[in-house]
Every structure is written in structure tokens, then in C-alpha cells.
Design a protein around this motif. Structure first.
Motif, short mmCIF file in Angstrom:
data_model
loop_
_atom_site.label_atom_id
_atom_site.label_comp_id
_atom_site.label_asym_id
_atom_site.label_seq_id
_atom_site.Cartn_x
_atom_site.Cartn_y
_atom_site.Cartn_z
N GLY A 4 40.91 40.28 44.85
CA GLY A 4 39.94 41.36 44.68
C GLY A 4 39.89 42.28 45.87
N ASP A 28 34.82 45.71 37.83
CA ASP A 28 35.08 44.45 38.51
C ASP A 28 36.22 44.70 39.48
OD1 ASP A 28 36.27 41.74 39.02
OD2 ASP A 28 34.70 41.12 37.62
N LYS A 46 39.46 30.22 41.70
CA LYS A 46 38.53 31.34 41.50
C LYS A 46 38.18 32.00 42.82
CE LYS A 46 34.30 32.46 38.94
NZ LYS A 46 33.18 31.90 38.12
N PHE A 92 32.93 35.92 45.89
CA PHE A 92 32.55 34.71 45.16
C PHE A 92 32.33 33.62 46.19
CE2 PHE A 92 33.84 30.73 42.91
CZ PHE A 92 32.77 30.70 42.02
N ASN A 145 39.19 35.96 43.42
CA ASN A 145 38.13 36.95 43.64
C ASN A 145 38.15 37.49 45.06
OD1 ASN A 145 35.85 37.22 41.32
ND2 ASN A 145 36.86 35.25 41.19
#
Length: 331
Positions: free
Chosen positions: A102, A61, A94, A84, A98
Motif C-alpha cells: 500500500g 483504498d 495482510k 494495518f 497493506n
């Protein structure tokens, strides 16, 4: 070896297929077996399932640092497709975690491992805003923080800032900004949901518009850019700016179902927005209709693809024709 994040999504899965067809050695990150099966189904769709085993899969991930350490072993190029996507206001944290955090992790690993080049799949949502004297959005349009941007757009814009940070620290980068991507498979994601809604009898349309592009054009151009000497640039990837009513009709005709035949007036959209908001307060269901959906349905902005057409001397597939050729119902 090439690393692909988001290899279990529409763009990433098509990218894996194109790279392997071109003889590349590819590693892809996956979070669960269900995602891998979606990608395998796409290979089967194109009658190329024999190539699927050429993908080296690594469970991980982009938010999991130890798993990225393993994924980046012996990697020379990275295609960062993972993201996402949501337009539900409840998903703000979120989205930021992400898409921004991320991406920062991917950039940091690219810098630490001496990666030759990174290609990031952004979105037209992350592009700038129209100034008073402008009629079409280009790569040079400036982001105006005073204007409203939805949470998804902000997260993709923030992710781009991480890419440019990497570039300032010596990483060679490419950013592509696709419009709505049309391609087979992944009916539960992105444009696939639109096909499902129309197939199930969607009655409403709007006269707003947005930019569309075929997935094959997106991955073809990504690979060409990565293999070229071009770097530290961004490119809008769109085939056409299309009115929603027109693309809905093309999809309906191709699927051999009734065309949406009721124009959703602004007041109707606002009523629908209120109903969805109210129902989301008393259930755990995702609010798929939000203020951002309303804005998108009424959008009249257009995007330019002139920069990439000039840089690569390339053209784009006609989106309407692509739909007719690739989405005929199975008898």
C-alpha cells in the motif's frame, strides 16, 4: 489540495481537524461509511462538527490503483496515515500487503503526480535496535536483521524502505515514528482498547515500559514539518517513556475505577500466551495475546525525542496530565 490516507483512524481524523482549522483544503480516502462516521464523531467530540463538511471524501483504498488515480487529482501534499495494525501471527500477509504494498502505491502516485512533499506515519516499532554500547534508541540506531522483530515491525520497516525509495527518485519526504498514541475517540483501536480494558476491570500490570505521545502533539508536529523546509529526515515523536504500571494507574484514577493490582510475572504471561494460542486454534477469534505481546509487556527499551525537539525547538505535552484532562468519565 492536501490528501490524507487513513483519515478514518485516530491520527488521520485529528489531522483532518487540525488542517481544516488552519484553512487547508483537504481530501480524505475512506473505505466505508462506518469509517466516516467515526471521524465525524471525533469532530463532534471537539464541538467542531461544523467543520466536518469541509473534508472532501473519496471512496478508495491504498491497494486499489484506480481509486488512487481519482484521489490524487490536483493534490500537492500527501499525509500517509493509513496502516494495518495487528500482532496476530496469522495476519503476516495482510500486514505486508497493506503496509508495504500500500505504501509503495502511494509513493508511486506521489512520484507520477509530482507531489511536493509526502509525510509518512511510521512507528517506533520500525526503529533500529540497541547496540552493545547504547542505552536509548534514536533515529540513528541501526536495524539488525539478525534480531527478532515482529511482523508488524517488519511491515512498517518495509514501508519505510518504500518511502526512502521515493526519496531517492526525487520525492521530498518526512517520516515520523510515534510511540503509543493517546487520544480520544476510536475506543476499538490502538490505545483506545487499553482504556476500555482498564475501564472494564483489568487486574494485571507489568513493570515493562514503552514510549507514549499525545495525538495532538503528533499532528501538530507533522503539519509543522510539512510546512517547513525540512525534508528527507525521520523523527521520533514521543512525549515520555513510561512504565506500564504508572500509566495504567493514571488511566484507572482518571476513569475512577480500581487500579490494576496484580503484577503479571513472566511465568504468568507465558501461561496466558499458551492459553490464547490454544484457544485460537479452535476458534475464529483473533489472537490478541501473542509472543509479541509478551515481549512488549516486558520491554525496558527507551526512545529519544531529542532530534525533533532540537529541529523545531518544540516540547511535548505531559502524557499523564493529558489523560487527566481529556478522559474524565461523563457524568
Amino acid at each position: 489540495m492536501i490528501l490524507v490516507t487513513g483519515g478514518t483512524g485516530l491520527v488521520g481524523a485529528h489531522l483532518l481537524l487540525h488542517l481544516i482549522e488552519n484553512g487547508a483544503k483537504v481530501r480524505a480516502i475512506y473505505r466505508n461509511e462506518k469509517g466516516i462516521q467515526k471521524t465525524k464523531s471525533l469532530f463532534q467530540h471537539y464541538h467542531k462538527v461544523s467543520l466536518f463538511d469541509a473534508v472532501e471524501w473519496v471512496q478508495g483504498d491504498i491497494l486499489d490503483i484506480p481509486s488512487l488515480e481519482h484521489a490524487f487529482v490536483n493534490i500537492t501534499q500527501v499525509y500517509h496515515c493509513a496502516a494495518f495494525i495487528s500482532f496476530d501471527p496469522k495476519d503476516e500477509n495482510k500486514l505486508r500487503k497493506n503496509n508495504i504494498e500500500g505504501t509503495a502505491n502511494v509513493v508511486n502516485f506521489c512520484l507520477a503526480k509530482g507531489i511536493n512533499k509526502l509525510c509518512y506515519v511510521s512507528s517506533t516499532a520500525a526503529l533500529g535496535d540497541l547496540a552493545a554500547n547504547e542505552t536509548i534508541i534514536t533515529e540513528e540506531s541501526e536495524w539488525n536483521p539478525e534480531k527478532y522483530h515482529n511482523d508488524y515491525a517488519i511491515s512498517k520497516y518495509g514501508a519505510e524502505m518504500e518511502i526512502w525509495r521515493g526519496q531517492q527518485e526525487g520525492l521530498k519526504v518526512i517520516i515520523v515514528n510515534p510511540g503509543v498514541i493517546i487520544g480520544p475517540g476510536f475506543e476499538d483501536q490502538g490505545s483506545g482498547q487499553l482504556f476500555q480494558k482498564i475501564a472494564n476491570g483489568l487486574r494485571f500490570y507489568t513493570n515493562g515500559k514503552t514510549a507514549f505521545v499525545t495525538v495532538n502533539d503528533v499532528v501538530r508536529i507533522m503539519i509543522t514539518l510539512m510546512e517547513s523546509s525540512i525534508c528527507n529526515e525521520r523523527f521520533i515523536l514521543i512525549g515520555q517513556n513510561i512504565v506500564f504500571k504508572d500509566i495504567f494507574n493514571t488511566i484507572a484514577d482518571t476513569l475512577k475505577v480500581k487500579r490494576p493490582d496484580i503484577e503479571a510475572k513472566p511465568y504468568m504471561l507465558k501461561i496466558n500466551l499458551f492459553i490464547h494460542w490454544l484457544s485460537s486454534l479452535f476458534s475464529r477469534k483473533t489472537n490478541n495475546f501473542s509472543k509479541d505481546t509478551l515481549i512488549a509487556a516486558s520491554n525496558t527499551k527507551e526512545f529519544s525525542n531529542q532530534k525533533i525537539k532540537t529541529a523545531l525547538q518544540t516540547s511535548f505535552t505531559d502524557v499523564h496530565q493529558y489523560i487527566k484532562e481529556n478522559f474524565q468519565p461523563v457524568n
